[in-house]
Design a protein around this motif. Structure first.
Motif, PDB file in Angstrom:
ATOM      1  N   ASN A  52      32.860  41.702  44.154  1.00 37.87           N
ATOM      2  CA  ASN A  52      34.455  42.116  43.832  1.00 37.87           C
ATOM      3  C   ASN A  52      34.175  43.003  45.419  1.00 37.87           C
ATOM      4  O   ASN A  52      35.556  43.416  45.042  1.00 37.87           O
ATOM      5  CB  ASN A  52      34.543  42.443  42.026  1.00 37.87           C
ATOM      6  CG  ASN A  52      33.720  43.628  41.785  1.00 37.87           C
ATOM      7  OD1 ASN A  52      32.774  43.558  42.270  1.00 37.87           O
ATOM      8  ND2 ASN A  52      33.868  44.118  40.931  1.00 37.87           N
ATOM      9  N   LYS A  53      33.144  43.938  45.198  1.00 42.88           N
ATOM     10  CA  LYS A  53      33.801  44.987  46.176  1.00 42.88           C
ATOM     11  C   LYS A  53      34.046  45.593  47.025  1.00 42.88           C
ATOM     12  O   LYS A  53      35.076  45.935  48.353  1.00 42.88           O
ATOM     13  CB  LYS A  53      32.043  46.203  45.627  1.00 42.88           C
ATOM     14  CG  LYS A  53      31.443  46.290  44.438  1.00 42.88           C
ATOM     15  CD  LYS A  53      32.745  46.991  43.465  1.00 42.88           C
ATOM     16  CE  LYS A  53      31.244  47.281  42.131  1.00 42.88           C
ATOM     17  NZ  LYS A  53      30.720  46.140  41.691  1.00 42.88           N
ATOM     18  N   LYS A  56      37.857  46.395  47.330  1.00 45.66           N
ATOM     19  CA  LYS A  56      38.229  47.904  47.055  1.00 45.66           C
ATOM     20  C   LYS A  56      38.080  48.656  47.947  1.00 45.66           C
ATOM     21  O   LYS A  56      38.349  49.353  48.732  1.00 45.66           O
ATOM     22  CB  LYS A  56      37.153  48.185  45.844  1.00 45.66           C
ATOM     23  CG  LYS A  56      37.414  47.417  44.651  1.00 45.66           C
ATOM     24  CD  LYS A  56      36.094  48.195  43.387  1.00 45.66           C
ATOM     25  CE  LYS A  56      36.156  48.051  42.294  1.00 45.66           C
ATOM     26  NZ  LYS A  56      35.032  48.716  41.156  1.00 45.66           N
ATOM     27  N   ASN A  81      25.507  46.198  43.472  1.00 41.63           N
ATOM     28  CA  ASN A  81      25.795  44.867  44.779  1.00 41.63           C
ATOM     29  C   ASN A  81      26.859  45.855  45.314  1.00 41.63           C
ATOM     30  O   ASN A  81      27.299  45.716  46.142  1.00 41.63           O
ATOM     31  CB  ASN A  81      27.158  43.913  43.396  1.00 41.63           C
ATOM     32  CG  ASN A  81      26.097  42.898  43.263  1.00 41.63           C
ATOM     33  OD1 ASN A  81      24.459  42.628  43.611  1.00 41.63           O
ATOM     34  ND2 ASN A  81      26.024  42.812  41.735  1.00 41.63           N
ATOM     35  N   SER A 167      34.868  52.471  42.367  1.00 42.17           N
ATOM     36  CA  SER A 167      36.026  52.871  40.915  1.00 42.17           C
ATOM     37  C   SER A 167      37.142  55.119  41.044  1.00 42.17           C
ATOM     38  O   SER A 167      36.174  54.947  40.291  1.00 42.17           O
ATOM     39  CB  SER A 167      35.446  52.872  39.491  1.00 42.17           C
ATOM     40  OG  SER A 167      35.356  50.992  39.450  1.00 42.17           O
ATOM     41  N   GLY A 201      32.452  47.251  34.056  1.00 38.12           N
ATOM     42  CA  GLY A 201      31.133  47.761  34.514  1.00 38.12           C
ATOM     43  C   GLY A 201      31.638  49.054  34.824  1.00 38.12           C
ATOM     44  O   GLY A 201      32.350  50.073  33.392  1.00 38.12           O
ATOM     45  N   SER A 202      31.673  49.680  35.641  1.00 35.54           N
ATOM     46  CA  SER A 202      32.480  51.496  35.842  1.00 35.54           C
ATOM     47  C   SER A 202      34.127  51.020  35.814  1.00 35.54           C
ATOM     48  O   SER A 202      34.318  52.081  36.214  1.00 35.54           O
ATOM     49  CB  SER A 202      31.904  51.985  37.203  1.00 35.54           C
ATOM     50  OG  SER A 202      32.513  51.050  38.669  1.00 35.54           O
ATOM     51  N   ARG A 203      35.035  49.322  35.446  1.00 34.92           N
ATOM     52  CA  ARG A 203      36.222  50.041  35.669  1.00 34.92           C
ATOM     53  C   ARG A 203      37.404  50.268  36.114  1.00 34.92           C
ATOM     54  O   ARG A 203      37.969  49.522  36.149  1.00 34.92           O
ATOM     55  CB  ARG A 203      36.332  50.907  34.186  1.00 34.92           C
ATOM     56  CG  ARG A 203      35.150  50.489  32.697  1.00 34.92           C
ATOM     57  CD  ARG A 203      35.546  49.582  32.792  1.00 34.92           C
ATOM     58  NE  ARG A 203      34.551  49.854  31.899  1.00 34.92           N
ATOM     59  CZ  ARG A 203      34.595  49.338  30.330  1.00 34.92           C
ATOM     60  NH1 ARG A 203      36.231  49.750  29.750  1.00 34.92           N
ATOM     61  NH2 ARG A 203      33.857  49.532  28.697  1.00 34.92           N
ATOM     62  N   GLY A 204      37.061  50.338  37.559  1.00 34.51           N
ATOM     63  CA  GLY A 204      38.013  49.927  38.679  1.00 34.51           C
ATOM     64  C   GLY A 204      38.828  48.696  38.665  1.00 34.51           C
ATOM     65  O   GLY A 204      39.842  48.344  38.998  1.00 34.51           O
ATOM     66  N   THR A 205      38.158  47.473  38.756  1.00 33.20           N
ATOM     67  CA  THR A 205      38.497  46.198  38.847  1.00 33.20           C
ATOM     68  C   THR A 205      39.385  46.320  37.578  1.00 33.20           C
ATOM     69  O   THR A 205      40.382  45.622  37.188  1.00 33.20           O
ATOM     70  CB  THR A 205      37.066  45.318  38.003  1.00 33.20           C
ATOM     71  OG1 THR A 205      36.127  45.581  39.612  1.00 33.20           O
ATOM     72  CG2 THR A 205      37.508  43.860  38.441  1.00 33.20           C
ATOM     73  N   TYR A 297      26.258  40.814  35.362  1.00 29.84           N
ATOM     74  CA  TYR A 297      27.708  40.769  35.191  1.00 29.84           C
ATOM     75  C   TYR A 297      27.978  39.680  34.314  1.00 29.84           C
ATOM     76  O   TYR A 297      28.447  39.333  33.476  1.00 29.84           O
ATOM     77  CB  TYR A 297      28.471  41.479  36.400  1.00 29.84           C
ATOM     78  CG  TYR A 297      27.637  43.544  36.510  1.00 29.84           C
ATOM     79  CD1 TYR A 297      29.156  44.034  36.486  1.00 29.84           C
ATOM     80  CD2 TYR A 297      26.855  43.200  37.798  1.00 29.84           C
ATOM     81  CE1 TYR A 297      27.734  44.702  36.621  1.00 29.84           C
ATOM     82  CE2 TYR A 297      26.915  44.070  38.245  1.00 29.84           C
ATOM     83  CZ  TYR A 297      27.643  45.310  37.949  1.00 29.84           C
ATOM     84  OH  TYR A 297      27.542  46.709  37.930  1.00 29.84           O
ATOM     85  N   THR A 325      32.671  37.539  39.790  1.00 31.78           N
ATOM     86  CA  THR A 325      32.784  38.999  40.721  1.00 31.78           C
ATOM     87  C   THR A 325      31.854  39.018  41.819  1.00 31.78           C
ATOM     88  O   THR A 325      31.722  39.645  42.395  1.00 31.78           O
ATOM     89  CB  THR A 325      33.212  40.199  39.939  1.00 31.78           C
ATOM     90  OG1 THR A 325      32.242  39.940  38.952  1.00 31.78           O
ATOM     91  CG2 THR A 325      34.896  40.764  39.139  1.00 31.78           C
ATOM     92  N   GLY A 326      31.078  38.365  41.587  1.00 30.96           N
ATOM     93  CA  GLY A 326      29.668  37.927  42.138  1.00 30.96           C
ATOM     94  C   GLY A 326      28.811  38.035  41.778  1.00 30.96           C
ATOM     95  O   GLY A 326      27.964  38.091  40.588  1.00 30.96           O
ATOM     96  N   GLY A 327      27.906  38.969  42.500  1.00 33.18           N
ATOM     97  CA  GLY A 327      26.414  39.517  42.338  1.00 33.18           C
ATOM     98  C   GLY A 327      25.036  38.951  42.146  1.00 33.18           C
ATOM     99  O   GLY A 327      23.873  39.192  41.995  1.00 33.18           O
TER     100      GLY A 327
HETATM  101  C1  PLP Z   1      30.338  46.109  40.538  1.00 31.99           C
HETATM  102  C2  PLP Z   1      30.605  44.435  39.926  1.00 31.99           C
HETATM  103  C3  PLP Z   1      30.892  45.035  38.278  1.00 31.99           C
HETATM  104  C4  PLP Z   1      32.012  45.375  37.802  1.00 31.99           C
HETATM  105  O1  PLP Z   1      33.217  45.991  38.671  1.00 31.99           O
HETATM  106  P1  PLP Z   1      33.422  47.642  37.741  1.00 31.99           P
HETATM  107  O2  PLP Z   1      34.811  47.357  38.635  1.00 31.99           O
HETATM  108  O3  PLP Z   1      32.280  48.813  38.447  1.00 31.99           O
HETATM  109  O4  PLP Z   1      34.215  47.546  36.341  1.00 31.99           O
HETATM  110  C5  PLP Z   1      31.265  42.754  38.060  1.00 31.99           C
HETATM  111  N1  PLP Z   1      30.807  41.928  38.993  1.00 31.99           N
HETATM  112  C6  PLP Z   1      29.787  42.183  40.165  1.00 31.99           C
HETATM  113  C7  PLP Z   1      29.053  41.288  40.044  1.00 31.99           C
HETATM  114  C8  PLP Z   1      29.572  43.295  40.270  1.00 31.99           C
HETATM  115  O5  PLP Z   1      29.095  44.033  41.327  1.00 31.99           O
END
Ligand code: PLP
Length: 341
Positions: A52-53, A56, A81, A167, A201-205, A297, A325-327
Motif C-alpha cells: 500500500n505504501k 502514498k 514495509n 500517514s 496500522g498508522s491509519r493513513g490508509t 498486517y 496491502t502487501g507485506g
Molecule cells: C503499512 C501497512 C499497512 C497499514 O497501513 P496504515 O496506513 O499504516 O494503516 C497494512 N498492510 C501492510 C502490509 C503495511 O505495510
C-alpha cells in the motif's frame, strides 16, 4: 475536486487487479456459509515487491521533489514495509534516504525488509524497541529523527521527513485515489460489495479509504481490523488526517468516528506478533489461492474476516472486498517455526 491536479511521482503499477477468490469461499463453507469474496491486490503495486505504501509515496515523493528535497527520512519498525518502499521510492526519484528503525536487538539480522533497505543503500539508524509491545516510543523516535535531520542538514542535504507509515494528509491521497480506482472497477464488473476489510496500522490508509468512500459514493462500509493498539488516539489521528486531506483537495466532505469502526479483537499480544488465527489465515490463503499474506498486517485482517464469517456476522448473500496491502517480504524475517500453525 482537484485530486488530478495534485503533483504525483509515478511509482506504482496501477490499476491493481480486483479478483474473486472462489476457492477461499469454498474453504469457508461455500455459498451456504460464506459471502462472495473479492481481493483488491494492492500487494501488486510493484514498487520493490509492492504494497500500500507505493500509492502514498506517489504523492509524498512528488511533494518532496516540489520542495527541492535531496533526501528522504522516515521511521518504522525494523521490518517496516513502509521503510523498504520509501527507500526504493527515494532511489527511483534520485534521492538519498535515511531510515530510523526500532529494533529489539542492537544489530538486527539483515533479512526480510531490512535486507532490502540495505540493498537500496539506505542510511540505517537503530533505536531500541520498547520491551512491552503495547508501549509507544514516540519521544525517543522523535529525538532520533531530529538528530538525523540535523546531521543531514549539516552535510548540505535538504531532508524531507515522511511520518511513520507515510500517514499524513498528503499520503492519504493515495487511498483517496485507490478508492476512485476501486469504485470504477466495481462499477465496470457490476459488483456492489457491502463491506471492505483492511488493516488499520498508522491509519493513513484508513483515512484515505474513508474520505474516498465519501467522495466517490462507495457502496461498501469500511471494516477496519486493528493490527496494533493505541485507541482512542489512533482514531483521532485518522480523522485528523482524513479531514486535512479533504481540505487539501478543497472538498466539503468530512469524516466522523462512526465512519471508521476498527475491530480491536485480532491484535493478539501486540504489533508484529503472529496469533494462531493469523497463521491459519496465512496458510489458508497460500494453500487455497496461492496468494501470500503477511504475518503483521494482512493475515490478521484475514483472521478477523474469517472469524466474522464463521460467527455468522456477514450474510452469505453479501459480497466482501478484502484489501490486500502487501507485506510478504516480512515473511522472510520470521523463522519457519514461527509460521507453523
Ligand atoms: C503499512 C501497512 C499497512 C497499514 O497501513 P496504515 O496506513 O499504516 O494503516 C497494512 N498492510 C501492510 C502490509 C503495511 O505495510
Amino acid at each position: 475536486m482537484s485530486l488530478e491536479s495534485q503533483p504525483r511521482f509515478p511509482l506504482a503499477a496501477l490499476p491493481t487487479p480486483l479478483q474473486e477468490v472462489k476457492r477461499l469461499r469454498e474453504a469457508l463453507g461455500g455459498a451456504a456459509r460464506s459471502p462472495r469474496l473479492l481481493i483488491k491486490r494492492d500487494d501488486l503495486t510493484g514498487l520493490a515487491f509492492g504494497g500500500n505504501k507505493a500509492r502514498k509515496l506517489e504523492f509524498l515523493v512528488a511533494d518532496a521533489l516540489g520542495t527541492g528535497a535531496t533526501h528522504l527520512v522516515t521511521t518504522g519498525a525494523v521490518q517496516s514495509n513502509h521503510a523498504r518502499m520509501t527507500a526504493a521510492a527515494a532511489r527511483a526519484a534520485g534521492l538519498g534516504v535515511s531510515l530510523v528503525l526500532t529494533s529489539k536487538t542492537e544489530r538486527p539480522r539483515l533479512e526480510g525488509n531490512l535486507l532490502l533497505d540495505h540493498l537500496f543503500g539506505a542510511e540505517l539508524h537503530f533505536i531500541p524497541a520498547p520491551a512491552d509491545p503495547k508501549v509507544a516510543i514516540g519521544d525517543q523516535e522523535a529525538a532520533a529523527v531530529a538528530r538525523v535531520m540535523t546531521e543531514l542538514e549539516a552535510r548540505g542535504e535538504r531532508p524531507y521527513l515522511i511520518p511513520i507509515g507515510g500517514s499524513s494528509p498528503m499520503g492519504a491521497l493515495g487511498y483517496v485515489d485507490a478508492t476512485r480506482e476501486l469504485v470504477e472497477q466495481l462499477r465496470a464488473q457490476g459488483e456492489t460489495p457491502s463491506r471492505l476489510y483492511y488493516a488499520s496500522g498508522s491509519r493513513g490508509t484508513q483515512a484515505g479509504l474513508a474520505l474516498g468512500a465519501r467522495i466517490y459514493n462507495a457502496p461498501y462500509r469500511l471494516c477496519g481490523i486493528a493490527v496494533s493498539g493505541g485507541e482512542p488516539e489512533k482514531t483521532d489521528r485518522a480523522l485528523r488526517i482524513a479531514n486535512q486531506a479533504a481540505e487539501l483537495l478543497g472538498v466539503p466532505d468530512r469524516i466522523a468516528a462512526s465512519d471508521i469502526p476498527t475491530d480491536q479483537g485480532y491484535i493478539g499480544p501486540g504489533y508484529g506478533i503472529p496469533t494462531p488465527e493469523c497463521l491459519e489465515a496465512l496458510q489458508l490463503l497460500a494453500r487455497q489461492e496461492g496468494i501470500l499474506l503477511d504475518p503483521v498486517y494482512t493475515a490478521k485482517v484475514m483472521a478477523g474476516l474469517i472469524d466474522h464469517i464463521r460467527q455468522g456476522r456477514i450474510d452469505r448473500a453479501e459480497t466482501v472486498v478484502f484489501l490486500h496491502t502487501g507485506g510478504a517480504p516480512a515473511l522472510f524475517a520470521y523463522a519457519a517455526r514461527q509460521l507453523e500453525v
